[in-house]
Design a protein around this motif. Structure first.
Motif, mmCIF file in Angstrom:
data_model
loop_
_atom_site.group_PDB
_atom_site.id
_atom_site.type_symbol
_atom_site.label_atom_id
_atom_site.label_comp_id
_atom_site.label_asym_id
_atom_site.label_seq_id
_atom_site.Cartn_x
_atom_site.Cartn_y
_atom_site.Cartn_z
ATOM 1 N N SER A 119 21.552 16.322 13.786
ATOM 2 C CA SER A 119 22.498 15.401 13.770
ATOM 3 C C SER A 119 23.055 14.443 12.668
ATOM 4 N N THR A 120 24.130 13.845 13.235
ATOM 5 C CA THR A 120 24.366 12.628 12.575
ATOM 6 C C THR A 120 24.625 11.358 12.564
ATOM 7 N N GLU A 121 24.448 10.763 11.655
ATOM 8 C CA GLU A 121 23.826 9.307 10.993
ATOM 9 C C GLU A 121 24.972 8.216 11.909
ATOM 10 N N ASP A 122 26.189 8.496 12.336
ATOM 11 C CA ASP A 122 26.494 7.936 12.836
ATOM 12 C C ASP A 122 26.727 8.099 14.823
ATOM 13 N N ASN A 123 25.627 8.805 14.871
ATOM 14 C CA ASN A 123 26.100 9.584 16.837
ATOM 15 C C ASN A 123 25.610 8.217 17.100
ATOM 16 N N PHE A 124 25.831 8.486 18.436
ATOM 17 C CA PHE A 124 25.322 6.858 19.714
ATOM 18 C C PHE A 124 24.191 7.224 19.574
ATOM 19 N N PRO A 125 23.723 5.704 19.275
ATOM 20 C CA PRO A 125 22.474 5.736 19.090
ATOM 21 C C PRO A 125 21.345 6.257 20.022
ATOM 22 N N THR A 126 21.772 6.271 21.576
ATOM 23 C CA THR A 126 20.482 7.073 22.346
ATOM 24 C C THR A 126 20.752 8.143 22.440
ATOM 25 N N ASP A 127 21.499 8.900 21.552
ATOM 26 C CA ASP A 127 21.169 10.207 21.453
ATOM 27 C C ASP A 127 20.354 10.374 20.548
ATOM 28 N N LEU A 128 20.380 9.762 19.486
ATOM 29 C CA LEU A 128 19.550 9.004 18.369
ATOM 30 C C LEU A 128 17.222 8.973 19.052
ATOM 31 N N TYR A 129 18.066 8.153 19.021
ATOM 32 C CA TYR A 129 16.822 7.403 19.767
ATOM 33 C C TYR A 129 16.072 8.269 21.155
ATOM 34 N N MET A 130 16.943 9.450 21.870
ATOM 35 C CA MET A 130 15.803 10.594 22.751
ATOM 36 C C MET A 130 15.256 11.489 21.777
ATOM 37 N N ILE A 131 16.349 11.634 20.615
ATOM 38 C CA ILE A 131 15.258 12.508 19.988
ATOM 39 C C ILE A 131 13.836 12.409 19.436
ATOM 40 N N GLN A 132 14.024 11.038 18.748
ATOM 41 C CA GLN A 132 12.860 10.630 18.308
ATOM 42 C C GLN A 132 11.666 10.363 19.138
ATOM 43 N N GLY A 133 12.517 9.714 20.771
ATOM 44 C CA GLY A 133 11.572 9.922 21.209
ATOM 45 C C GLY A 133 10.390 11.326 21.669
ATOM 46 N N VAL A 134 11.247 12.114 21.601
ATOM 47 C CA VAL A 134 10.813 13.236 22.378
ATOM 48 C C VAL A 134 9.642 13.778 20.456
ATOM 49 N N GLU A 135 10.411 13.529 19.584
ATOM 50 C CA GLU A 135 9.520 13.922 18.019
ATOM 51 C C GLU A 135 8.051 12.475 18.756
ATOM 52 N N ARG A 136 8.199 11.855 18.789
ATOM 53 C CA ARG A 136 6.796 10.644 19.044
ATOM 54 C C ARG A 136 6.088 11.804 20.186
ATOM 55 N N LEU A 137 6.666 12.421 20.503
ATOM 56 C CA LEU A 137 5.882 12.888 22.060
ATOM 57 C C LEU A 137 4.932 14.164 21.598
ATOM 58 N N LEU A 138 5.978 14.886 21.276
ATOM 59 C CA LEU A 138 5.720 16.415 20.763
ATOM 60 C C LEU A 138 5.113 16.079 18.700
ATOM 61 N N VAL A 165 25.677 16.769 18.396
ATOM 62 C CA VAL A 165 26.678 16.174 18.106
ATOM 63 C C VAL A 165 27.175 15.209 19.082
ATOM 64 N N THR A 166 28.244 14.132 19.081
ATOM 65 C CA THR A 166 28.791 13.630 19.446
ATOM 66 C C THR A 166 30.638 13.858 19.608
ATOM 67 N N GLU A 167 31.414 14.753 20.434
ATOM 68 C CA GLU A 167 32.579 14.940 20.218
ATOM 69 C C GLU A 167 33.450 13.818 19.204
ATOM 70 N N ILE A 193 24.473 21.799 21.208
ATOM 71 C CA ILE A 193 24.023 20.309 22.461
ATOM 72 C C ILE A 193 25.212 18.843 21.939
ATOM 73 N N VAL A 194 26.033 19.055 23.233
ATOM 74 C CA VAL A 194 27.526 18.174 22.601
ATOM 75 C C VAL A 194 27.357 17.108 23.441
ATOM 76 N N ASP A 195 27.612 15.686 23.204
ATOM 77 C CA ASP A 195 27.948 14.213 24.178
ATOM 78 C C ASP A 195 29.243 14.298 24.122
ATOM 79 N N LEU A 196 29.772 13.971 25.210
ATOM 80 C CA LEU A 196 31.067 14.349 26.079
ATOM 81 C C LEU A 196 31.677 13.136 25.841
#
Length: 414
Positions: A119-138, A165-167, A193-196
């Motif tokens: 993903s991008t460093e400046d993606n909307f934070p909640t998108d990055l947070y959700m990946i981080q949550g899955v990372e912690r889970l798995l 990515v967020t468009e 996976i795109v955030d619109l």
């Protein structure tokens, strides 16, 4: 001169009549539709009908009598028309965050053996947070790599499970090239996976044509469905008819069951997009989404996009005439085709300027670190809005009115 020109542009605007569909407060210039859209009269009337007549009189019979049970699908298909999706691939439910969790897990299931999300460093934070949550889970079954926007395509490799990515960048308004991103991802065997959130309702989106795998988006910005209105999730048809059909996402809720009213203790997922439902849908807010979409029924997304670009160019022209662009430089792309429907400007006192604008009836918003952000919603924003708003902005900046202590203290929501 700007005001005279604006009135001429409004007179020839093919979308001018749309403004009457919305409830815009008196003496308010609203340029924050990229955060929360204006309420339409249709939404007001529908919510009143749902609460007074459907729920108020027909009570539980409304699940069948008024089609409540099918609202997530019917509303999803209406959204699908605006984002280039054939029927049966979009469902309206939950929030972007929850829907993103679903599709992240779906991607990992499809991409057995691959663990990396890019993903991008400046993606909307909640998108990055959700990946981080899955990372912690798995644990080591999931990892996140973030890169600069300009490095995204080159960072997609054979190790990548999916690109997230967020468009349209929420801070700068930069529009990323989904066609190039998708081509590179699929060439490397990765999913997309795109955030619109900042695209749907503001510009043409062609999910099916581009071959996007999954997408999520909200309905309370340019779709004008109200604060906290349900989000939507798109799943490409090929994944709904794949070997994973009925078990793509891990939130096994009763309304995602193939036979929810059989009340089986064992989960068997629905075969189509309905499997992305979890719990009971929020009917009042879903009805608001449905009513809000009425405003888009007889207008093309191309026409909306054309006016959006024209509004932004007129805004930049007006700021140039007032000499504001050297004081608060535009951080959005100069080329209109590679930005969304917003313009962002940098200034050390951007927050205070934003508050001073709001006090003068011009509603914009602030985004950290120092961006003053204006969103343009072509269905209800006018060229006269632009001319008047820039004039008020100019007065605030040159008079130093924003330095008043009343505009310095930050509220909980910025």
């Amino acid at each position: 001169m700007a005001l005279e020109k604006a009135r001429g542009l409004d007179q020839s605007d093919p979308l001018a009549a749309k403004r009457a569909l919305f409830s815009i407060p008196h003496d308010t210039i609203y340029l924050d539709g990229n955060s929360l859209g204006v309420m339409s009269h249709a939404v007001n009337e529908r919510v009143a009908d749902v609460t007074r007549r459907q729920w108020g009189k027909d009570l539980i019979t409304s699940w069948n009598k008024h089609g409540w049970i099918d609202l997530p699908i019917t509303v999803g298909d209406r959204i699908g028309k605006l984002i280039g999706a054939a029927p049966g691939q979009v469902i309206c439910c939950d929030s972007i965050s929850i829907n993103l969790f679903k599709v992240l897990c779906a991607a990992l299931q499809i991409q057995s053996g691959r663990t990396q999300f890019v993903s991008t460093e400046d993606n909307f934070p909640t998108d990055l947070y959700m990946i981080q949550g899955v990372e912690r889970l798995l644990g080591d079954r999931c990892s996140l790599t973030t890169v600069a926007e300009d490095d995204l395509i080159a960072s997609i490799t054979e190790e990548t499970a999916a690109v997230v990515v967020t468009e349209v960048n929420f801070r700068t308004g930069r529009r990323l090239d989904l066609a190039k991103i998708t081509a590179q991802a699929h060439d490397k065997g990765a999913l997309v996976i795109v955030d619109l959130a900042h695209s749907a309702g503001a510009m043409p989106v062609t999910l099916d044509a581009l071959g996007i795998d999954f997408a999520v988006g909200c309905t309370y910005k340019y779709l004008n469905a109200g604060p906290g209105a349900p989000a939507f999730v798109y799943v490409a048809k090929k994944w709904l008819s794949s070997d994973f059909a009925g078990a793509l996402q891990p939130l096994f809720g009763w309304l995602g069951h193939a036979e929810p009213f059989a009340f089986s203790p064992q989960y068997t997922g629905a075969s189509g997009i309905r499997q992305f439902l979890v719990g009971t849908p929020p009917i009042i807010s879903l009805s608001a989404v449905d009513a809000a979409l009425d405003a888009f029924e007889d207008v093309s997304m191309e026409a909306i996009r054309e006016k959006s670009l024209q509004l932004m160019e007129f805004w930049l022209s007006c700021m140039g005439d007032h000499g504001l662009l050297t004081i608060m430089p535009c951080v959005s792309p100069t080329e209109g085709t590679i930005r969304g429907s917003q313009l962002s400007f940098a200034h050390d006192d951007a927050y205070a300027i934003c508050q001073a604008l709001i006090a003068r009836g011009v509603v914009a918003d602030f985004r950290a670190p120092n961006y003053l952000r204006f969103g343009f919603a072509p269905l209800y924003n006018t060229y006269e809005d632009v001319a008047r708003a820039v004039a008020r902005l100019s007065e605030i900046v040159y008079s130093g009115a924003y330095q008043d202590k009343a505009f310095q203290s930050r509220a909980a929501v910025t």
